[in-house]
Structures are given as structure tokens and as C-alpha cells.
Design a protein around this motif. Structure first.
Motif, PDB file in Angstrom:
ATOM      1  N   PRO A 127       0.818  -1.219   0.000  1.00 45.05           N
ATOM      2  CA  PRO A 127       0.000   0.000   0.000  1.00 45.05           C
ATOM      3  C   PRO A 127       0.854   1.272   0.000  1.00 45.05           C
ATOM      4  CG  PRO A 127      -0.898  -1.576   1.560  1.00 45.05           C
ATOM      5  CD  PRO A 127       0.407  -2.138   1.069  1.00 45.05           C
ATOM      6  N   TRP A 128       2.023   1.222   0.635  1.00 39.75           N
ATOM      7  CA  TRP A 128       2.912   2.389   0.644  1.00 39.75           C
ATOM      8  C   TRP A 128       3.452   2.697  -0.745  1.00 39.75           C
ATOM      9  CZ3 TRP A 128       2.437   5.536   4.430  1.00 39.75           C
ATOM     10  CH2 TRP A 128       2.080   5.061   5.681  1.00 39.75           C
ATOM     11  N   GLN A 129       3.719   1.661  -1.532  1.00 42.88           N
ATOM     12  CA  GLN A 129       4.189   1.872  -2.908  1.00 42.88           C
ATOM     13  C   GLN A 129       3.080   2.493  -3.760  1.00 42.88           C
ATOM     14  OE1 GLN A 129       5.441  -2.226  -3.399  1.00 42.88           O
ATOM     15  NE2 GLN A 129       7.562  -1.568  -3.725  1.00 42.88           N
ATOM     16  N   VAL A 130       1.848   2.031  -3.557  1.00 47.03           N
ATOM     17  CA  VAL A 130       0.705   2.610  -4.276  1.00 47.03           C
ATOM     18  C   VAL A 130       0.561   4.075  -3.890  1.00 47.03           C
ATOM     19  CG1 VAL A 130      -1.803   2.522  -4.587  1.00 47.03           C
ATOM     20  CG2 VAL A 130      -0.490   0.393  -4.467  1.00 47.03           C
ATOM     21  N   LEU A 131       0.621   4.358  -2.587  1.00 46.01           N
ATOM     22  CA  LEU A 131       0.489   5.722  -2.090  1.00 46.01           C
ATOM     23  C   LEU A 131       1.602   6.624  -2.644  1.00 46.01           C
ATOM     24  CD1 LEU A 131      -0.951   7.673  -0.061  1.00 46.01           C
ATOM     25  CD2 LEU A 131       0.761   6.939   1.599  1.00 46.01           C
ATOM     26  N   ALA A 132       2.839   6.150  -2.596  1.00 46.16           N
ATOM     27  CA  ALA A 132       3.969   6.942  -3.098  1.00 46.16           C
ATOM     28  C   ALA A 132       3.836   7.208  -4.595  1.00 46.16           C
ATOM     29  CB  ALA A 132       5.285   6.234  -2.796  1.00 46.16           C
ATOM     30  N   GLY A 133       3.398   6.204  -5.348  1.00 46.23           N
ATOM     31  CA  GLY A 133       3.207   6.395  -6.785  1.00 46.23           C
ATOM     32  C   GLY A 133       2.125   7.416  -7.083  1.00 46.23           C
ATOM     33  N   GLN A 134       1.012   7.312  -6.354  1.00 39.76           N
ATOM     34  CA  GLN A 134      -0.068   8.280  -6.557  1.00 39.76           C
ATOM     35  C   GLN A 134       0.370   9.688  -6.164  1.00 39.76           C
ATOM     36  OE1 GLN A 134      -3.256   6.519  -4.294  1.00 39.76           O
ATOM     37  NE2 GLN A 134      -4.137   5.538  -6.104  1.00 39.76           N
ATOM     38  N   PHE A 135       1.100   9.807  -5.053  1.00 43.06           N
ATOM     39  CA  PHE A 135       1.550  11.131  -4.628  1.00 43.06           C
ATOM     40  C   PHE A 135       2.515  11.732  -5.655  1.00 43.06           C
ATOM     41  CE2 PHE A 135       4.263  14.090  -2.188  1.00 43.06           C
ATOM     42  CZ  PHE A 135       3.273  14.987  -1.798  1.00 43.06           C
ATOM     43  N   ALA A 161      -5.853  15.244 -15.660  1.00 40.46           N
ATOM     44  CA  ALA A 161      -4.611  14.501 -15.417  1.00 40.46           C
ATOM     45  C   ALA A 161      -4.761  13.604 -14.194  1.00 40.46           C
ATOM     46  CB  ALA A 161      -3.442  15.462 -15.229  1.00 40.46           C
ATOM     47  N   ASN A 162      -5.360  14.129 -13.142  1.00 37.85           N
ATOM     48  CA  ASN A 162      -5.556  13.323 -11.943  1.00 37.85           C
ATOM     49  C   ASN A 162      -6.634  12.262 -12.146  1.00 37.85           C
ATOM     50  OD1 ASN A 162      -3.707  14.252  -9.810  1.00 37.85           O
ATOM     51  ND2 ASN A 162      -4.630  16.216 -10.278  1.00 37.85           N
ATOM     52  N   ASP A 163      -7.669  12.602 -12.890  1.00 37.06           N
ATOM     53  CA  ASP A 163      -8.744  11.645 -13.143  1.00 37.06           C
ATOM     54  C   ASP A 163      -8.272  10.473 -13.998  1.00 37.06           C
ATOM     55  OD1 ASP A 163     -11.628  11.051 -12.834  1.00 37.06           O
ATOM     56  OD2 ASP A 163     -11.647  11.270 -15.022  1.00 37.06           O
ATOM     57  N   ARG A 164      -7.444  10.754 -14.978  1.00 41.25           N
ATOM     58  CA  ARG A 164      -6.994   9.708 -15.901  1.00 41.25           C
ATOM     59  C   ARG A 164      -5.699   9.033 -15.449  1.00 41.25           C
ATOM     60  NH1 ARG A 164     -11.522  10.566 -17.717  1.00 41.25           N
ATOM     61  NH2 ARG A 164     -12.005  11.552 -19.686  1.00 41.25           N
ATOM     62  N   TRP A 165      -4.804   9.790 -14.821  1.00 41.68           N
ATOM     63  CA  TRP A 165      -3.457   9.290 -14.563  1.00 41.68           C
ATOM     64  C   TRP A 165      -3.231   8.976 -13.084  1.00 41.68           C
ATOM     65  CZ3 TRP A 165       1.411  12.524 -13.783  1.00 41.68           C
ATOM     66  CH2 TRP A 165       2.560  11.748 -13.929  1.00 41.68           C
ATOM     67  N   THR A 166      -3.359   9.966 -12.198  1.00 37.83           N
ATOM     68  CA  THR A 166      -3.071   9.750 -10.784  1.00 37.83           C
ATOM     69  C   THR A 166      -4.009   8.721 -10.171  1.00 37.83           C
ATOM     70  OG1 THR A 166      -2.333  12.035 -10.603  1.00 37.83           O
ATOM     71  CG2 THR A 166      -2.810  10.881  -8.550  1.00 37.83           C
ATOM     72  N   PHE A 167      -5.308   8.929 -10.359  1.00 35.33           N
ATOM     73  CA  PHE A 167      -6.313   8.048  -9.772  1.00 35.33           C
ATOM     74  C   PHE A 167      -7.098   7.350 -10.864  1.00 35.33           C
ATOM     75  CE2 PHE A 167      -5.785  11.675  -6.829  1.00 35.33           C
ATOM     76  CZ  PHE A 167      -5.281  10.982  -5.737  1.00 35.33           C
ATOM     77  N   GLY A 168      -6.436   6.994 -11.939  1.00 39.02           N
ATOM     78  CA  GLY A 168      -7.100   6.474 -13.126  1.00 39.02           C
ATOM     79  C   GLY A 168      -7.595   5.044 -13.040  1.00 39.02           C
TER      80      GLY A 168
END
Length: 160
Positions: free
Chosen positions: A95-103, A148-155
Motif C-alpha cells: 500500500p505504501w508503494q501505491v500511495l507513493a506512486g499516486q503522490f 490529469a488526476n482523473d486519468r493518470w493519478t487516480f485512473g
């Protein structure tokens, strides 16, 4: 029926954009409060006012970015965050890797939005009043930042 579903999805996207805007407004308040607190108190021992402002502004932007990322993650795109975690469990990421990638993606998208606003304001101000140019640039940058956030960050969407 299919038209109704498409219309409902478009309406929900609009609601997500409103949430995004509200989070952005809260980030502005956080930014301004942190800037004031850092400038007047936290970094007050820095004698040179310009150096103090550089440090205060950097801290204010960082704290506002963390604020916005957190609220967008917990509220604006909460459904996608859950789907991303479920998807990444299959990829054996933490979960930390997912969080770091999203951030990281969120931060990059935010900086691209800032650059777009800056450049558009300068360009539009050649033919419009600078305040109007800035408002138009903010609208364009906020839409591009949202996309960008809708498609990429939290896509990542939940499987259907």
C-alpha cells in the motif's frame, strides 16, 4: 436506458469535479495559513525577509499539496483508490508503494497545472487584462489538472 447511464456517468464526473474544486479551495486556505504562520513565526529567526519568504512559500506549497492530495484521495477519488489497492495486491506491491506512486503522479500533475497557468496567463495578458488572463488560465489549468488526476493519478477503475 443506455443514454440515461451515459448521462448519469457524465453527471457524476461533474460532481467529482466539484469535489476537486472544493478540495482546491481548502488547499488555498491551507496554503495561505501556512504561509502566514511560517513567515511570521516558524521562520522568523531568518533575518533576510526574501530568504524567509522562499522558505515559507516552499513549506506552504508542500503542506497544501499534501492536504489536497489527501482529501482528493480520501474523498474525490475514494472509489478509485480502493480499486487501485485491490489491483496492486495482485502485483505484489505494498500500500505504501501505491500511495507513493499516486503522490508522485499527483505532484507532477499539479506542477504541470501550475506551469500551464503561468504560461497561459503571460500569453493571454498580451491581449487581455492580466486579471482576466489569469482567471481564464486558472480555469484551463484546473480542468487539465482535474483530467490529469482523473486519468493518470487516480485512473484505475474497479472492474465491471
Amino acid at each position: 436506458m443506455q443514454d440515461f447511464v451515459v448521462s448519469a456517468i457524465e453527471w457524476l464526473k461533474g460532481f467529482r469535479y466539484i469535489k476537486f474544486g472544493l478540495v482546491g479551495a481548502s488547499g488555498t486556505v491551507v496554503n495561505m495559513a501556512m504561509l502566514y504562520l511560517a513567515q511570521e513565526f516558524l521562520f522568523a529567526p531568518i533575518a533576510d525577509p526574501r530568504q524567509r519568504l522562499y522558505a515559507s512559500l516552499a513549506l506552504a506549497i508542500f503542506v497544501a499539496t499534501v492536504n489536497n492530495f489527501t482529501w482528493n484521495r480520501l474523498w474525490t477519488w475514494a472509489d478509485r483508490v480502493k480499486a487501485a489497492h485491490a489491483h496492486h495486491l495482485h502485483l505484489e506491491t505494498t500500500p505504501w508503494q501505491v500511495l507513493a506512486g499516486q503522490f508522485g503522479r499527483y505532484t507532477l500533475a499539479s506542477w504541470l497545472g501550475i506551469a500551464l497557468q503561468y504560461g497561459l496567463t503571460l500569453w493571454l495578458s498580451h491581449s487581455l487584462h492580466y486579471l482576466l488572463a489569469n482567471v481564464l488560465a486558472i480555469v484551463v489549468a484546473s480542468v487539465s489538472n482535474f483530467l490529469a488526476n482523473d486519468r493518470w493519478t487516480f485512473g484505475h477503475r474497479a472492474p465491471k
